[in-house]
Design a protein around this motif. Sequence first.
Motif, PDB file in Angstrom:
ATOM      1  N   TRP A   8       0.865  -1.175   0.000  1.00  0.00           N
ATOM      2  CA  TRP A   8       0.000   0.000   0.000  1.00  0.00           C
ATOM      3  C   TRP A   8       0.900   1.224   0.000  1.00  0.00           C
ATOM      4  N   GLU A   9       0.503   2.254  -0.729  1.00  0.00           N
ATOM      5  CA  GLU A   9       1.255   3.505  -0.742  1.00  0.00           C
ATOM      6  C   GLU A   9       0.464   4.530   0.065  1.00  0.00           C
ATOM      7  N   ILE A  10       0.937   4.778   1.293  1.00  0.00           N
ATOM      8  CA  ILE A  10       0.183   5.586   2.250  1.00  0.00           C
ATOM      9  C   ILE A  10       1.012   6.786   2.693  1.00  0.00           C
ATOM     10  N   PRO A  11       0.472   8.011   2.596  1.00  0.00           N
ATOM     11  CA  PRO A  11       1.206   9.187   3.077  1.00  0.00           C
ATOM     12  C   PRO A  11       1.537   9.049   4.557  1.00  0.00           C
ATOM     13  N   SER A  12       2.751   9.473   4.943  1.00  0.00           N
ATOM     14  CA  SER A  12       3.199   9.307   6.326  1.00  0.00           C
ATOM     15  C   SER A  12       2.380  10.114   7.322  1.00  0.00           C
ATOM     16  N   SER A  13       1.570  11.050   6.814  1.00  0.00           N
ATOM     17  CA  SER A  13       0.722  11.858   7.702  1.00  0.00           C
ATOM     18  C   SER A  13      -0.529  11.106   8.143  1.00  0.00           C
ATOM     19  N   ILE A  14      -0.759   9.920   7.575  1.00  0.00           N
ATOM     20  CA  ILE A  14      -1.988   9.168   7.846  1.00  0.00           C
ATOM     21  C   ILE A  14      -1.632   7.883   8.589  1.00  0.00           C
ATOM     22  N   ASP A  15      -2.024   7.811   9.842  1.00  0.00           N
ATOM     23  CA  ASP A  15      -1.660   6.688  10.714  1.00  0.00           C
ATOM     24  C   ASP A  15      -2.863   5.762  10.910  1.00  0.00           C
ATOM     25  N   VAL A  16      -2.963   4.749  10.058  1.00  0.00           N
ATOM     26  CA  VAL A  16      -4.095   3.821  10.128  1.00  0.00           C
ATOM     27  C   VAL A  16      -4.004   2.942  11.369  1.00  0.00           C
ATOM     28  N   GLU A  17      -2.825   2.409  11.658  1.00  0.00           N
ATOM     29  CA  GLU A  17      -2.665   1.529  12.823  1.00  0.00           C
ATOM     30  C   GLU A  17      -2.975   2.283  14.114  1.00  0.00           C
ATOM     31  N   GLY A  18      -2.487   3.511  14.201  1.00  0.00           N
ATOM     32  CA  GLY A  18      -2.750   4.295  15.408  1.00  0.00           C
ATOM     33  C   GLY A  18      -4.233   4.573  15.582  1.00  0.00           C
ATOM     34  N   PHE A  19      -4.914   4.837  14.464  1.00  0.00           N
ATOM     35  CA  PHE A  19      -6.351   5.086  14.516  1.00  0.00           C
ATOM     36  C   PHE A  19      -7.101   3.852  15.004  1.00  0.00           C
ATOM     37  N   LEU A  20      -6.737   2.664  14.480  1.00  0.00           N
ATOM     38  CA  LEU A  20      -7.439   1.438  14.861  1.00  0.00           C
ATOM     39  C   LEU A  20      -7.124   1.023  16.300  1.00  0.00           C
ATOM     40  N   THR A  21      -5.936   1.373  16.789  1.00  0.00           N
ATOM     41  CA  THR A  21      -5.599   1.096  18.178  1.00  0.00           C
ATOM     42  C   THR A  21      -6.437   1.960  19.117  1.00  0.00           C
ATOM     43  N   LYS A  22      -6.628   3.212  18.730  1.00  0.00           N
ATOM     44  CA  LYS A  22      -7.396   4.143  19.556  1.00  0.00           C
ATOM     45  C   LYS A  22      -8.892   3.897  19.437  1.00  0.00           C
ATOM     46  N   TYR A  23      -9.320   3.540  18.224  1.00  0.00           N
ATOM     47  CA  TYR A  23     -10.754   3.322  17.985  1.00  0.00           C
ATOM     48  C   TYR A  23     -10.965   1.959  17.315  1.00  0.00           C
ATOM     49  N   PRO A  24     -10.816   0.869  18.083  1.00  0.00           N
ATOM     50  CA  PRO A  24     -10.985  -0.469  17.483  1.00  0.00           C
ATOM     51  C   PRO A  24     -12.433  -0.701  17.038  1.00  0.00           C
ATOM     52  N   PRO A  25     -12.646  -1.179  15.809  1.00  0.00           N
ATOM     53  CA  PRO A  25     -14.011  -1.418  15.324  1.00  0.00           C
ATOM     54  C   PRO A  25     -14.688  -2.549  16.098  1.00  0.00           C
TER      55      PRO A  25
END
Length: 452
Positions: A8-25
Motif C-alpha cells: 500500500w502507498e500511504i502518506p506518512s501523515s496518515i496513521d491507520v494503525e494508530g487510529f485502529l488502536t485508539k478506535y478499534p471497530p
Amino acid sequence: MINDKSHWEIPSSIDVEGFLTKYPPEFKYKIDHFYFIVEYLAKGMEHGDLDQNLGFINTSSVILQKRIKNYKQYLDHMLEHGFIRTDMEYIPGYKSKGYLISGRNKEDMTINFIPIQDAVSKRNRIKDNAKTIAKNKKTEKNYPYLTKWFNEKLEIDSQKAKLKLNELFPVETGGIRGPKIGTPSSHTKKVKAIYSISKLENLNFYYSVDDNVGRFHSNLTNIKKELRNYITYDSKKLVNVDIKNSQPFFSTLLFNTAFYEEKSENFNMYKMPSLSKVIGEESEYISLIIMLGKTLESTMNTSFSEYLDMVNSADFYNTIHTKLYPEQPFDRPKVKLMILIYFFSKNRSKSQFKKDFKNALPEVHKLFALIKRKNHKALSHILQRIESEIIIERVTKLISIEKPELPIFTIHDSVVTTQGNENYVSDVIKDEIKLATGLDVKLGLEYWNPGD
C-alpha cells in the motif's frame, strides 16, 4: 526504489494503525481494507481537481463494494471518529458522495510502502498493476515518440522538491484545521504533491491519452508547477515552450467559416470525429457544424474583430479585463480562471463574468453558447482537441522525425525539452500552427531549475 508492487502507498501523515488502536471497530475487519480505502482516497487526491471539489474525492460505490462487501461499515467507522469527512453531496447519475481524509499536515511528509497482508488484496493489486501496464503499453504502441523518454534518465531531486513543499504548505500550529471556505486543505494539497514526487523518484511512470480530446496525461502533466524546477533529463535542465493563452487563441478558429467546411485545407471540425461522443449522435454533430457555418455566414465577421484583437494583443488577459472591468485592479490568475470557467460552464450558468462577457462581446458569446447548446463540454473539448492535434499529432511527431535523439515531453499546450533546444522547438510549433490553422502564435518560455 520500490520494485515489489504488493504494497500500500500511504502518506506518512496518515496513521491507520494508530487510529485502529485508539478506535478499534466492533465489527470483524481486515486492516488491509482500511488501507485500501485510505489509498483509494489519497490517490484520488493525486489525480483529482482539488480546487473544484474542496479536496473531497468522489467515490465509486461499485469499486468499493467490489473490493470490500461491507465497505459502508468501514466508512461509517472512520466517519464516526473523524478519520475521514464527507461532503454529503449525492446527485443520482451525476455525483457520488465525496470523502476527505482528515490528516495532519506534517513537515517532512513522505510515502510509506506498507506490505499487503491479505491474500485477496494481494491478488487484486496484481490485477491492478497488470491493467496499468497494459494501459501504458497501449500508449507506448501509439505514441512511442513521447513515451520513450520516460526512463531512468528522467529524475527529480526529491530532497529539494520536498523542501519546496514544506515552504508551500507550512505546518499550521494548533489543532487540525479543515479547509478554508472555498479551498482544499494544505494537507490535501501536500498529499497530492507527495505522490507525484514519489512516483518520479521511484521511476513509477504512467501515461495515457484521453479518448475524447486527445490529451496526453503523464507524471509531468500532473505534478505541481512549482516542483517542475527539480526535474531534469540525463542531468540536463529542461525548458517548457508553451502557447500563450492557448484556448482563447484557438477559439479564434471558430470565427472562420472555413473551419466548418469539410473540404477546407486547414484544420476543421470534420477532422475531429471523436467530438461526436461529446455533442451527441454523429448526425447531431454534423447538424451543429452546418448550423454554425450558416450562423457565421449571416454575421459580419467584423463583429468578432475586437475579440480577435484582444487575443492577438501582447497580453490577452489584461486586455479583456480592461474591456470588462476598466475600474478594477487587474488580477491575472483570477482572470485566467474566469476565462476557463466561462469556456467550461453551462449556458444556464448565472456567473457575473458570463453576464459581463455577454454584454461586452455579444456576438462572440452567441457563437460560444450555440456550440454549448447540446452539451456544455463541447466548446472546451473542441479547443482541447485542436490543441492536442497540433501538439501531440503534429509538432512532437515532426520533432521525433527530424531530431529523434532530442528528449521531448508534453504538458497539454506546451512542449518540454532540454535547455538549448527551445528555439528549434519554438520554430516547429509556430510553423505547424501556421500550416494547420493559418494563425500566427505567440509562445512563452519557462526555464526549469533557473537558479541552479
